[in-house]
Design an enzyme around this catalytic site. Structure first.
Site, PDB file in Angstrom:
ATOM      1  N   GLY A   1     -27.743 -51.323   1.083  1.00 30.18           N
ATOM      2  CA  GLY A   1     -28.398 -51.796   1.918  1.00 30.18           C
ATOM      3  C   GLY A   1     -27.603 -52.593   3.238  1.00 30.18           C
ATOM      4  O   GLY A   1     -27.993 -52.829   3.840  1.00 30.18           O
TER       5      GLY A   1
ATOM      6  N   PRO B   1     -22.977 -51.324  -3.086  1.00 31.69           N
ATOM      7  CA  PRO B   1     -23.416 -50.796  -1.150  1.00 31.69           C
ATOM      8  C   PRO B   1     -22.347 -49.666  -1.509  1.00 31.69           C
ATOM      9  O   PRO B   1     -22.219 -49.316  -2.112  1.00 31.69           O
ATOM     10  CB  PRO B   1     -22.002 -52.188  -1.075  1.00 31.69           C
ATOM     11  CG  PRO B   1     -20.969 -52.174  -2.040  1.00 31.69           C
ATOM     12  CD  PRO B   1     -22.258 -52.219  -3.092  1.00 31.69           C
TER      13      PRO B   1
ATOM     14  N   ARG C   1     -27.679 -37.199  10.221  1.00 28.71           N
ATOM     15  CA  ARG C   1     -28.128 -38.189  11.143  1.00 28.71           C
ATOM     16  C   ARG C   1     -28.507 -37.816  11.853  1.00 28.71           C
ATOM     17  O   ARG C   1     -29.676 -39.311  11.645  1.00 28.71           O
ATOM     18  CB  ARG C   1     -26.948 -39.734  10.302  1.00 28.71           C
ATOM     19  CG  ARG C   1     -26.505 -39.371   9.079  1.00 28.71           C
ATOM     20  CD  ARG C   1     -25.908 -40.988   9.033  1.00 28.71           C
ATOM     21  NE  ARG C   1     -26.174 -42.197   8.205  1.00 28.71           N
ATOM     22  CZ  ARG C   1     -26.861 -42.963  10.139  1.00 28.71           C
ATOM     23  NH1 ARG C   1     -26.013 -42.536  10.434  1.00 28.71           N
ATOM     24  NH2 ARG C   1     -27.841 -43.602   9.535  1.00 28.71           N
TER      25      ARG C   1
ATOM     26  N   TYR D   1     -32.379 -38.836  11.241  1.00 29.26           N
ATOM     27  CA  TYR D   1     -32.752 -40.598  11.577  1.00 29.26           C
ATOM     28  C   TYR D   1     -33.168 -40.813  12.705  1.00 29.26           C
ATOM     29  O   TYR D   1     -32.824 -41.911  13.098  1.00 29.26           O
ATOM     30  CB  TYR D   1     -31.859 -41.868  10.411  1.00 29.26           C
ATOM     31  CG  TYR D   1     -31.898 -41.157   9.034  1.00 29.26           C
ATOM     32  CD1 TYR D   1     -32.839 -40.804   8.083  1.00 29.26           C
ATOM     33  CD2 TYR D   1     -30.813 -40.642   8.916  1.00 29.26           C
ATOM     34  CE1 TYR D   1     -32.592 -40.625   6.737  1.00 29.26           C
ATOM     35  CE2 TYR D   1     -30.121 -40.733   7.500  1.00 29.26           C
ATOM     36  CZ  TYR D   1     -31.136 -40.622   6.255  1.00 29.26           C
ATOM     37  OH  TYR D   1     -30.734 -40.130   5.041  1.00 29.26           O
TER      38      TYR D   1
ATOM     39  N   CYS E   1     -28.911 -22.790  14.534  1.00 30.60           N
ATOM     40  CA  CYS E   1     -30.135 -22.332  14.799  1.00 30.60           C
ATOM     41  C   CYS E   1     -31.650 -22.760  14.835  1.00 30.60           C
ATOM     42  O   CYS E   1     -31.938 -22.865  14.788  1.00 30.60           O
ATOM     43  CB  CYS E   1     -30.643 -20.541  15.009  1.00 30.60           C
ATOM     44  SG  CYS E   1     -30.036 -19.581  15.099  1.00 30.60           S
ATOM     45  N   GLU E   2     -31.249 -24.396  15.684  1.00 30.12           N
ATOM     46  CA  GLU E   2     -32.237 -25.058  14.781  1.00 30.12           C
ATOM     47  C   GLU E   2     -32.085 -25.603  17.112  1.00 30.12           C
ATOM     48  O   GLU E   2     -31.443 -26.876  17.167  1.00 30.12           O
ATOM     49  CB  GLU E   2     -31.552 -26.057  14.433  1.00 30.12           C
ATOM     50  CG  GLU E   2     -32.066 -25.321  13.084  1.00 30.12           C
ATOM     51  CD  GLU E   2     -33.667 -25.669  11.936  1.00 30.12           C
ATOM     52  OE1 GLU E   2     -34.164 -26.130  13.237  1.00 30.12           O
ATOM     53  OE2 GLU E   2     -33.773 -24.549  10.885  1.00 30.12           O
TER      54      GLU E   2
ATOM     55  N   TYR F   1     -23.468 -41.003   3.649  1.00 30.22           N
ATOM     56  CA  TYR F   1     -24.545 -40.279   4.449  1.00 30.22           C
ATOM     57  C   TYR F   1     -23.439 -39.112   4.906  1.00 30.22           C
ATOM     58  O   TYR F   1     -24.512 -38.578   6.242  1.00 30.22           O
ATOM     59  CB  TYR F   1     -25.626 -40.607   4.702  1.00 30.22           C
ATOM     60  CG  TYR F   1     -25.657 -42.296   3.750  1.00 30.22           C
ATOM     61  CD1 TYR F   1     -26.225 -41.476   2.776  1.00 30.22           C
ATOM     62  CD2 TYR F   1     -25.767 -43.496   4.166  1.00 30.22           C
ATOM     63  CE1 TYR F   1     -26.529 -42.354   1.608  1.00 30.22           C
ATOM     64  CE2 TYR F   1     -25.562 -44.532   2.789  1.00 30.22           C
ATOM     65  CZ  TYR F   1     -26.293 -43.482   2.038  1.00 30.22           C
ATOM     66  OH  TYR F   1     -26.495 -45.114   0.737  1.00 30.22           O
TER      67      TYR F   1
HETATM   68  C1  LIG Z   1     -29.101 -45.292  -1.911  1.00 31.06           C
HETATM   69  C2  LIG Z   1     -28.991 -46.609  -2.628  1.00 31.06           C
HETATM   70  C3  LIG Z   1     -27.890 -47.417  -2.417  1.00 31.06           C
HETATM   71  C4  LIG Z   1     -26.919 -47.589  -1.623  1.00 31.06           C
HETATM   72  O1  LIG Z   1     -27.436 -48.535   0.140  1.00 31.06           O
HETATM   73  P1  LIG Z   1     -26.814 -48.049   1.140  1.00 31.06           P
HETATM   74  O2  LIG Z   1     -27.534 -48.908   1.929  1.00 31.06           O
HETATM   75  O3  LIG Z   1     -25.423 -47.246   1.425  1.00 31.06           O
HETATM   76  O4  LIG Z   1     -26.091 -49.710   1.338  1.00 31.06           O
HETATM   77  C5  LIG Z   1     -27.733 -48.786  -2.728  1.00 31.06           C
HETATM   78  N1  LIG Z   1     -28.548 -48.609  -4.814  1.00 31.06           N
HETATM   79  C6  LIG Z   1     -29.916 -47.920  -4.338  1.00 31.06           C
HETATM   80  C7  LIG Z   1     -30.430 -47.674  -5.894  1.00 31.06           C
HETATM   81  C8  LIG Z   1     -29.557 -46.757  -3.759  1.00 31.06           C
HETATM   82  O5  LIG Z   1     -30.593 -46.215  -3.620  1.00 31.06           O
END
Ligand SMILES: *Cc1c(COP(=O)(O)O)cnc(C)c1O
Length: 402
Positions: free
Chosen positions: A224, A259, A298, A302, A329-330, A358
């Protein structure tokens, strides 16, 4: 970088990954935990190119997988089973069976019913399985709702109380070995304080479990960590690590972090070429390029922002407001909306930045478009790490039509 030469050599659209950058990111994160036992498990879903996995494996990384396909990919590049974690809310019985047989570090359980199925499977195979439980600490990560995962309204993990009961169950089970505890509250977090808050909540649960003589070795803080796409602040890694370390004060646990985006996001770019330009009926300028939402979803999915640069233009004086769109075609097929770009010619190259995470891994064959090629840049040299798909690739799994 000579984008013109790369475009000539490999064609466009083309994913370009800077392996040296990705290595540096890995090392810088690993170093923050130097005082402790730690395992950096790269989140394979961010970018599952095998050459990339191999490079991270050689650095000592483990892997966080969300399907048995990802587990197999990690093993395929030489990862040791004891460095592989398997998470996900919907593991099938077949997937669980495969994971138990492969003897990975831990299966990360996300519901009581999954726990029972893992136990049943382990019993059938007569093996004791290492498990962790994904705790949902009900914390708002303050990110895009589609990538927030740690609120009680999200489908992921179980609440603190349920988690405790599940650990108590596992302790009594002959076939389940509580080995880790896990949370992952969301993605692209620029402020890491919610992660630290979660770490403290989960650490308190660990204390309660210790009091019940359940000894957990791995403290998994998920992934995250956010990156800079436009003007976001990147979290300070020192503060991130120190926050986690202080939540674990007095506990002898191995820190696991997972990560994805942090390692690869800004290590990748999507090179694409202008096909046409047109002015819409309301006067809006469209730059139509050969990369599309099937290559990089993305922006469409998002409303994500990706910087776009024009590497080879000498005259960057006249800027125009435009949308960069693909051939699909969107109306949702765009890479950028209302951005300012210098005056372009058909055939000019555009570089979509921050596309390492991603990007390719979420790409598809929508509109029967073959997926892009991928190349690695390492020590100043480029090499092909995934061939562009062909028409034959598109149809190869289809059977006789009547
Ligand atoms: C997607 C995911 C991650 C990685 O998330 P990032 O935001 O790319 O770092 C880590 N652990 C789990 C369980 C996930 O589903």
């Amino acid at each position: 970088m000579d984008y013109t030469q790369l475009a000539q050599k490999y064609g466009t659209p083309l994913y370009i990954y800077d392996f040296d950058y990705i290595k540096n990111r890995y090392e810088s994160l690993k170093n923050e935990f130097i005082a402790r036992k730690s395992l950096i498990c790269y989140a394979v879903k961010a970018n599952s190119n095998l050459s990339l996995l191999k490079m991270l494996c050689d650095l000592g990384a483990g892997f966080d997988c969300v399907s048995i396909g990802e587990v197999k990919a990690a093993l395929f590049v030489g990862a040791k089973p004891y460095k592989i974690i398997y998470s996900g809310v919907g593991k099938s019985e077949l997937e669980i069976k495969a994971a138990v047989n492969l003897g990975i570090l831990m299966i990360n359980i996300e519901s009581p019913s999954e726990m029972l199925l893992v136990e049943k499977t382990a019993k059938e195979l007569n093996k004791k399985v290492n498990i962790s439980i994904r705790v949902n600490p009900n914390i708002d990560p303050k990110t895009h709702p589609y990538i927030s995962t740690g609120l009680s309204e999200n489908k992921f993990g179980v609440g603190i109380k349920d988690a405790k009961n599940m650990y108590l169950y596992c302790k009594k089970s002959e076939f389940l070995e509580p080995c880790g505890i896990h949370f992952h509250i969301g993605s692209q977090l620029s402020d890491i304080s919610p992660i630290i808050e979660a770490a403290n909540i989960v650490s308190d649960l660990v204390s309660e479990l210790q009091a019940a003589e359940i000894d957990i070795k791995f403290f998994d803080v998920g992934g995250g960590i956010g990156i800079r796409y436009k003007d976001e602040n990147e979290p300070n890694l020192y503060e991130y690590a120190q926050g986690i370390l202080s939540a674990l004060k007095g506990k002898d646990m191995t820190i696991v972090c997972e990560p994805g985006r942090f390692l690869v996001g800004n290590g990748g770019e999507l090179l694409t070429k202008v096909i046409y330009q047109k002015i819409g009926q309301n006067g809006k300028k469209f730059i139509i390029v050969d990369g599309a939402m099937n290559d990089l979803i993305r922006p469409s999915l998002y409303q994500a922002h990706h910087e776009i640069i024009t590497p080879n233009l000498s005259d960057k004086s006249k800027f125009e407001l435009c949308d960069v769109v693909g051939p699909i075609c969107e109306s949702g097929d765009f890479l950028a909306k209302d951005i300012k770009l210098p005056e372009l010619k058909d055939g000019d190259l555009l570089v979509v930045k921050s596309a390492g995470a991603y990007g390719f891994s979420m790409s598809s064959n929508y509109n029967s478009r073959p997926r892009a090629a991928e190349i690695a840049i390492e020590n100043g040299k480029d090499r092909l790490i995934r061939q562009r798909e062909s028409f034959e690739d598109l149809i190869k799994n289809q059977r006789e039509f009547v």
